[in-house]
Design a protein around this motif. Structure first.
Motif, PDB file in Angstrom:
ATOM      1  N   THR A  93      -3.319   6.011   7.146  1.00  0.00           N
ATOM      2  CA  THR A  93      -3.345   6.067   5.681  1.00  0.00           C
ATOM      3  C   THR A  93      -3.365   4.663   5.091  1.00  0.00           C
ATOM      4  OG1 THR A  93      -2.151   8.167   5.659  1.00  0.00           O
ATOM      5  CG2 THR A  93      -2.088   6.853   3.646  1.00  0.00           C
ATOM      6  N   PHE A 124       0.793  -1.226   0.000  1.00  0.00           N
ATOM      7  CA  PHE A 124       0.000   0.000   0.000  1.00  0.00           C
ATOM      8  C   PHE A 124       0.827   1.278   0.000  1.00  0.00           C
ATOM      9  CE2 PHE A 124      -2.550  -3.296   2.178  1.00  0.00           C
ATOM     10  CZ  PHE A 124      -3.586  -3.369   1.255  1.00  0.00           C
ATOM     11  N   ARG A 135      -6.742   2.901   5.542  1.00  0.00           N
ATOM     12  CA  ARG A 135      -7.767   3.349   4.591  1.00  0.00           C
ATOM     13  C   ARG A 135      -7.478   2.812   3.198  1.00  0.00           C
ATOM     14  NH1 ARG A 135      -7.133   8.328   7.784  1.00  0.00           N
ATOM     15  NH2 ARG A 135      -8.960   8.513   9.132  1.00  0.00           N
ATOM     16  N   LYS A 136      -6.187   2.771   2.805  1.00  0.00           N
ATOM     17  CA  LYS A 136      -5.821   2.192   1.505  1.00  0.00           C
ATOM     18  C   LYS A 136      -6.198   0.715   1.436  1.00  0.00           C
ATOM     19  CE  LYS A 136      -1.901   5.197   0.296  1.00  0.00           C
ATOM     20  NZ  LYS A 136      -0.425   5.235   0.069  1.00  0.00           N
TER      21      LYS A 136
END
Length: 239
Positions: free
Chosen positions: A78, A71, A81-82
């Motif tokens: 972050t 990711f 969420r990815k």
């Protein structure tokens, strides 16, 4: 993580002094701290304890690198969420009556409780330790810990923490084995340390965040960890 019962001990030092001491403790000691609540800890010898802790350390680091590979960069929030996880910030846990910092719920939700973030910020200001946390996001550290439980769900058939079995007894070729629940938490701390780039174990935040709710409870955890560290250092000197 949840704030549970604790044993009262001697009064705790100032928060800054505790944090400075905790930052210098080796990861192995924090692994021993993680094993303290293991129901089967009495059946695990010293050498095996150290081997298990080292395996958890490697496993946590390996999967932190694996998620970065998949990711890309960024913090734990972050990456979460990815990876398609839904990150929520409720004020307090549903139902109340308990202190919970963050949690992961299958198949893909991380909840970070706003109450703990607010208390942590207030405690930093009151105790004058803001500089010790400069550049550090407590929300990201909590998310990293919970993200590891998503990793366990995703790699449940192969990940060490879920597939290691401790043999409790055997008769001939028949063996009775059991998982060690504490391995997940030990590896999650290693994962969070690697993913966030912390220079010390995220276990430090166990003490800090508990202290933000109850100073006696935070001091009790500090003394428990310090006792483990002192025993470990004494053993090293004897070797």
């Amino acid at each position: 993580m949840e704030l549970a019962g604790y044993k009262k001990t001697e009064p705790c030092p100032p928060l800054r002094e505790m944090l400075e001491y905790l930052r210098g403790i080796p990861d192995l000691v924090y692994g021993l701290y993680g094993l303290r609540s293991e129901p089967l800890r009495g059946k695990i010898g010293k050498q095996e304890r150290e081997q298990l802790i080292e395996s958890c350390r490697r496993e946590g680091g390996f999967y932190a690198e694996e998620l970065r590979r998949q990711f890309g960069g960024g913090g734990a929030l972050t990456i979460a969420r990815k990876a398609g996880l839904d990150v929520q910030y409720p004020q307090i846990p549903a139902g109340g009556g308990r202190v919970l910092f963050a949690e992961f719920e299958e198949p893909g939700e991380i909840r970070i409780y706003q109450d703990v973030l607010e208390r942590a910020e207030e405690m930093m200001r009151i105790e004058g330790v803001e500089s010790m946390f400069e550049g550090i996001s407590i929300a990201d550290i909590l998310a990293a810990h919970e993200l590891f439980h998503y990793v366990e769900m995703r790699y449940k058939d192969s990940i060490f923490t879920l597939n290691y079995r401790k043999t409790l007894w055997h008769i001939g070729r028949f063996r009775y084995t059991s998982r060690l629940a504490s391995l997940s938490e030990i590896a999650a701390m290693s994962f969070a340390k690697s993913l966030t780039g912390l220079e010390y174990s995220p276990c430090l935040f166990d003490v800090f965040l508990v202290y933000a709710y109850n100073r006696e409870a935070g001091g009790s955890l500090y003394h428990e960890i310090r006792s483990l560290a002192e025993t470990y250092f004494e053993d090293c000197e004897k070797r």
